[in-house]
Design a protein around this motif. Structure first.
Motif, short mmCIF file in Angstrom:
data_model
loop_
_atom_site.label_atom_id
_atom_site.label_comp_id
_atom_site.label_asym_id
_atom_site.label_seq_id
_atom_site.Cartn_x
_atom_site.Cartn_y
_atom_site.Cartn_z
N ASN A 1 1.02 -1.25 -0.07
CA ASN A 1 0.07 0.08 -0.09
C ASN A 1 0.98 1.19 0.14
O ASN A 1 0.12 2.36 0.15
CB ASN A 1 -0.92 0.21 1.20
CG ASN A 1 -2.21 0.55 0.92
OD1 ASN A 1 -2.85 0.68 -0.29
ND2 ASN A 1 -2.91 1.33 1.76
N VAL B 1 -12.43 2.06 -6.62
CA VAL B 1 -11.94 1.02 -5.88
C VAL B 1 -12.27 1.00 -4.27
O VAL B 1 -11.87 2.36 -3.79
CB VAL B 1 -10.48 0.91 -6.00
CG1 VAL B 1 -9.64 -0.16 -4.84
CG2 VAL B 1 -9.98 0.21 -7.34
N LEU B 2 -12.96 0.07 -3.70
CA LEU B 2 -12.82 0.11 -1.97
C LEU B 2 -12.16 -0.69 -1.49
O LEU B 2 -12.29 -2.15 -1.65
CB LEU B 2 -14.58 -0.14 -1.76
CG LEU B 2 -15.18 0.13 -0.55
CD1 LEU B 2 -15.11 1.63 -0.05
CD2 LEU B 2 -16.51 -0.60 -0.38
N ASP B 3 -11.06 -0.32 -0.84
CA ASP B 3 -9.95 -1.15 -0.17
C ASP B 3 -10.14 -1.42 1.34
O ASP B 3 -10.28 -0.44 2.01
CB ASP B 3 -8.49 -0.51 -0.69
CG ASP B 3 -7.37 -1.36 -0.37
OD1 ASP B 3 -7.83 -2.64 -0.47
OD2 ASP B 3 -6.48 -0.89 0.01
N ASP C 1 -6.01 2.28 -3.95
CA ASP C 1 -7.03 2.93 -4.58
C ASP C 1 -6.67 4.02 -5.64
O ASP C 1 -7.77 4.46 -6.46
CB ASP C 1 -8.19 3.48 -3.30
CG ASP C 1 -7.30 4.71 -2.58
OD1 ASP C 1 -6.53 4.37 -1.81
OD2 ASP C 1 -8.10 5.70 -2.63
N GLY D 1 -11.58 6.34 -5.48
CA GLY D 1 -11.50 5.19 -4.52
C GLY D 1 -11.56 5.73 -3.13
O GLY D 1 -11.67 7.02 -2.86
N THR E 1 -10.65 3.99 1.28
CA THR E 1 -10.14 2.88 1.94
C THR E 1 -11.26 2.79 3.26
O THR E 1 -11.64 3.88 4.01
CB THR E 1 -8.66 3.15 2.58
OG1 THR E 1 -8.08 3.20 1.48
CG2 THR E 1 -8.18 1.92 3.59
#
Length: 339
Positions: free
Chosen positions: A70, A114-116, A173, A179, A181
């Motif tokens: 990350n 994007v959902l992290d 993301d 996105g 997190t």
């Protein structure tokens, strides 16, 4: 007031990523489940793809194999020439960039969102991490999630540091068009907790429901919201050799988001001496005593608490009806038309 940044066309492709850190098990096991049965992720107007971000680290139940995945999504790393000696996570970051991006090209190929999914060992509860308040769509999504779960404190952390030249985002993301997190805790590394697991699953479902509402033409009004903005980090006291010389003070431990006044104790040296906060203003510590941050020389992050005004998220314009060479017609949204 936030700068306006919002999609002008429906979201078509969404990814839910887990296991970016292989020992944060809520996301690991949710994604493993969804890879077998993705039905609960699907919505009428868009597809959702579950992705196990760091499979090697997840298999070993470690945060990472060679380096923190990350932190590997900079354009420099993603565009650098591959070599056999590259760390595993750098290679994996390039693979994810090709799957979900690419980040650097600015093309329309990237996933819309994007959902992290992450866990923290700190007493953070439900924390939604957004790069900055300029991301209007993510701010409205965060507000929606706060309203859907009023029984659980749900806080928004603006991760981008407050400085004149903000650094490039290096998180997973950032490869997509947009996105966010989701960070849930407290949960020990390598451990599953049913309450945290269930809360994460419910948050993902509610986030996808919000995206469906947006795609179906729902408009969302302006609002004010409390957020925590990153001011930087605080390291532990250390010896001349760089070893720890103390620990987080009992009066600070587990008090994420609570005000820290100048002069309050923040560390307790092994000698018994208190180390006090030397700042000149009240701050709000988060990620207090996060296990994964010891190697990063971070005992906690300092934040300021703000109330920001977020502009409305207007309904999408109706699609245009255009003819193709075969004579049939189909919907095209204005932002999807060629130049």
């Amino acid at each position: 007031m936030c700068s306006v940044l919002m999609p002008r066309a429906p979201l078509r492709r969404v990814a839910v990523t887990g296991g970016t850190h292989g020992n944060e098990l809520s996301g690991v096991y949710l994604v493993r489940h969804w890879l077998q049965d993705p039905s609960e992720l699907q919505r009428p107007s868009f597809s959702t793809t579950p992705v196990l971000a760091n499979p090697a680290a997840a298999a070993a139940c470690r945060r990472y194999v060679d380096c923190d995945l990350n932190r590997a999504f900079t354009c420099t790393l993603l565009l650098s020439r591959a070599t056999p000696d590259d760390p595993y996570e750098v290679t994996r970051a390039r693979e994810l960039d090709q799957l979900l991006g690419p980040k650097a090209s600015g093309s329309d190929q990237a996933f819309d969102f994007v959902l992290d999914l992450h866990n923290t060992t700190a007493n953070m509860g439900t924390c939604l991490i957004v790069n900055g308040s300029h991301n209007i769509f993510a701010m409205h999504l965060s507000h929606h999630l706060k309203l859907q779960f009023p029984e659980v404190p749900c806080r928004v952390f603006l991760h981008q540091p407050l400085q004149s030249a903000a650094p490039e985002s290096n998180t997973l993301d950032s490869v997509a068009k947009n996105g966010m997190t989701v960070e849930l805790g407290p949960q020990p590394q390598g451990v599953l907790r049913a309450d945290v697991f269930s809360r994460m699953r419910a948050l993902v479902a509610s986030a996808l429901d919000f995206m469906e509402l947006f795609n179906q033409g729902t408009a969302f009004p302006a609002f004010e919201m409390e957020v925590y903005r990153n001011l930087g980090s605080e390291d532990f006291p250390r010896t001349e050799d760089g070893d720890l010389a103390g620990i987080v003070h009992p009066q600070l431990q587990d008090r994420d988001y609570e005000p820290l006044q100048p002069g309050a104790p923040i560390f307790q040296k092994f000698s018994g001496e208190d180390v006090r906060y030397e700042g000149h203003a009240t701050v709000y510590p988060i990620f207090i005593n996060e296990a994964a941050y010891y190697e990063k020389h971070v005992a906690f992050l300092r934040t300021e608490k703000l109330v920001i005004s977020v502009p409305p998220l207007p309904a999408l314009p109706p699609p245009l009806r255009v003819s193709n060479p075969s004579g049939t017609t189909g919907p095209v949204f204005p932002s999807e038309q060629g130049s």
